[in-house]
Design an enzyme around this catalytic site. Structure first.
Site, short mmCIF file in Angstrom:
data_model
loop_
_atom_site.label_atom_id
_atom_site.label_comp_id
_atom_site.label_asym_id
_atom_site.label_seq_id
_atom_site.Cartn_x
_atom_site.Cartn_y
_atom_site.Cartn_z
N GLU A 80 60.55 -23.53 4.66
CA GLU A 80 59.14 -23.83 4.44
C GLU A 80 58.35 -22.57 4.10
O GLU A 80 58.62 -21.50 4.66
CB GLU A 80 58.53 -24.44 5.72
CG GLU A 80 58.79 -25.91 5.88
CD GLU A 80 58.06 -26.47 7.10
OE1 GLU A 80 56.91 -26.08 7.37
OE2 GLU A 80 58.64 -27.31 7.78
N THR A 111 61.64 -34.33 12.57
CA THR A 111 60.25 -33.91 12.71
C THR A 111 60.15 -32.69 13.62
O THR A 111 59.08 -32.39 14.14
CB THR A 111 59.38 -35.06 13.29
OG1 THR A 111 59.95 -35.49 14.53
CG2 THR A 111 59.28 -36.22 12.32
N GLY A 139 53.70 -33.97 11.02
CA GLY A 139 54.03 -34.67 12.25
C GLY A 139 52.96 -34.64 13.32
O GLY A 139 52.71 -35.64 13.99
N GLY A 148 63.33 -34.17 25.27
CA GLY A 148 62.19 -33.61 25.97
C GLY A 148 61.02 -34.58 25.90
O GLY A 148 61.20 -35.79 25.78
N ARG A 149 59.82 -34.03 25.92
CA ARG A 149 58.63 -34.90 25.89
C ARG A 149 58.55 -35.70 24.59
O ARG A 149 58.27 -36.90 24.61
CB ARG A 149 57.37 -34.05 26.08
CG ARG A 149 57.17 -33.53 27.49
CD ARG A 149 55.87 -32.77 27.61
NE ARG A 149 55.61 -32.34 28.99
CZ ARG A 149 56.08 -31.22 29.52
NH1 ARG A 149 56.83 -30.41 28.77
NH2 ARG A 149 55.83 -30.90 30.77
N ILE A 150 58.80 -35.04 23.46
CA ILE A 150 58.71 -35.76 22.19
C ILE A 150 59.85 -36.76 22.07
O ILE A 150 59.63 -37.92 21.70
CB ILE A 150 58.72 -34.77 21.01
CG1 ILE A 150 57.45 -33.91 21.03
CG2 ILE A 150 58.81 -35.53 19.69
CD1 ILE A 150 57.43 -32.80 20.01
N ARG A 199 62.21 -28.95 13.51
CA ARG A 199 62.20 -27.74 12.67
C ARG A 199 63.31 -27.85 11.65
O ARG A 199 64.41 -28.33 11.94
CB ARG A 199 62.38 -26.47 13.51
CG ARG A 199 61.16 -26.07 14.32
CD ARG A 199 60.03 -25.56 13.43
NE ARG A 199 58.93 -25.00 14.20
CZ ARG A 199 57.89 -25.68 14.63
NH1 ARG A 199 57.83 -26.99 14.39
NH2 ARG A 199 56.91 -25.10 15.30
N ARG A 252 70.60 -31.05 26.95
CA ARG A 252 71.32 -30.08 27.78
C ARG A 252 71.74 -30.70 29.11
O ARG A 252 72.77 -30.38 29.67
CB ARG A 252 70.46 -28.84 28.02
CG ARG A 252 70.35 -27.93 26.80
CD ARG A 252 69.51 -26.71 27.11
NE ARG A 252 68.14 -27.07 27.42
CZ ARG A 252 67.19 -26.20 27.77
NH1 ARG A 252 67.50 -24.91 27.87
NH2 ARG A 252 65.96 -26.60 28.02
N HIS A 303 55.09 -31.35 6.52
CA HIS A 303 54.89 -30.91 7.91
C HIS A 303 53.61 -31.54 8.50
O HIS A 303 52.70 -30.85 8.95
CB HIS A 303 54.81 -29.38 7.99
CG HIS A 303 55.21 -28.84 9.33
ND1 HIS A 303 55.96 -27.71 9.48
CD2 HIS A 303 54.96 -29.28 10.59
CE1 HIS A 303 56.15 -27.46 10.77
NE2 HIS A 303 55.55 -28.40 11.46
#
Length: 333
Positions: free
Chosen positions: A274, A243, A297, A161-163, A245, A183, A295
């Site tokens: 977490e 980075t 990122g 995706g974007r990241i 989940r 996907r 956490h």
């Protein structure tokens, strides 16, 4: 929604000062100045009185809390991109709209992913810690603190995706060859720009990569996507960076692979349970097998302000009677 009256907006955690100032100007804002994580009872009390709830990823807004909401709660404006902390279908049943803050953290998270991608193979944390121990460093040596080169290695991105795409652009500049599982393939233009190879089979990609970067969202479908079986497919010389989940990786299985030397290392900014961090991961971190971060990122001031501005836009649009731009629909979760 409201006429001639500011809505009561309950914000569950401390936000940047500029965001809170704007919140107080526009709304009747109830702030959490101590930045203390609210208990479930406190969250229930908040939803019973608020018009708008602004939770964060640390707040589990489950069906019980949503069903306890008073009739005035009409919007949950999440301060975060993911909404795995909110029972969106339960909110929809109560007629409560849910929004998030997408598309503002991609670059920050990609920066941190790239930093972690360098940190483990090049043993950055180990090296830095030695200089903090007086007298331990005896000077440079040709075979001392040898790491692994990342230039020329194969990077497999799980979730383009974007990241994931932002990570790929950075990694390409560092000389890695880009591979990805998604996907569906990205656009031909993006694939050509990144000289990226699409793998329909995650299993086959995992078995052939030097570094794996986890960048997919957390959904029921991605829970333990990197299972014990899949982690066992990776090469013993490979590294993994997460980075996204913690729940996407079977953490116990990852620990077993690292302890037995079936993986060379891991860099984790997120954890399955977490804020608890497995004691075995701490031990592996002390041994230089793992780099662990709390956490961080997306933790830039600019990013948090951008998130806050999105929350404000969503609230203002909603109370003005319009559909907020970042509405999350139950069938998309």
């Amino acid at each position: 929604m409201l006429v001639n009256k500011k809505p009561l907006v309950v914000i569950t955690r401390k936000l940047p000062d500029s965001v809170e100032t704007r919140m107080r100007e526009l709304f009747e804002a109830r702030l959490n100045v101590d930045d203390r994580r609210l208990s479930k009872a406190e969250l229930i009390e908040a939803v019973q009185h608020a018009n708008v709830l602004v939770p964060t990823v640390t707040d589990r807004i489950d069906e019980e809390i949503i069903n306890a909401a008073g009739p005035n709660l009409k919007l949950i404006a999440n301060f975060g991109n993911g909404v795995d902390n909110i029972d969106v279908p339960a909110a929809a049943k109560r007629g409560i709209t849910v929004t998030n803050t997408p598309n503002v953290l991609s670059e920050d998270t990609a920066d941190m992913t790239m930093a972690l991608m360098l940190a483990v193979p090049r043993r950055l944390v180990e090296g830095a810690s030695i200089l903090l121990d007086d007298g331990k460093w005896e000077g440079w040596g040709p075979t001392w603190m040898l790491g692994r080169r990342i230039w020329g290695k194969r990077l497999g991105i799980v979730g383009m995706g974007r990241i994931g795409t932002a990570v790929a652009r950075r990694a390409k500049a560092f000389g890695l060859s880009i591979h990805y599982h998604n996907r569906k393939p990205v656009s031909p233009r993006t694939e050509a720009e990144l000289e990226a190879t699409y793998w329909d089979s995650l299993d086959q990609m995992l078995a052939r990569m030097d570094i794996i970067s986890v960048n997919c969202p957390s959904t029921p479908a991605t829970f333990h996507l990197l299972s014990a079986r899949r982690l066992a497919l990776m090469q013993p010389s490979a590294f993994i960076v997460n980075t996204a989940r913690g729940q996407i990786i079977d953490e116990q299985a990852l620990i077993a692979q690292l302890e037995t030397g079936k993986l060379s290392g891991a860099a984790l900014d997120v954890f399955e349970h977490e804020p608890a961090v497995n004691s075995k991961l701490r031990k592996l971190a002390k041994a230089g097998k793992v780099v662990i971060l709390p956490h961080m990122g997306s933790a830039t001031l600019e990013g948090r302000i951008d998130m806050g501005e999105k929350v404000i836009i969503n609230i203002r649009t909603f109370i003005d009677g319009h559909r907020p731009p970042d509405r999350v629909l139950p069938n998309l979760v």
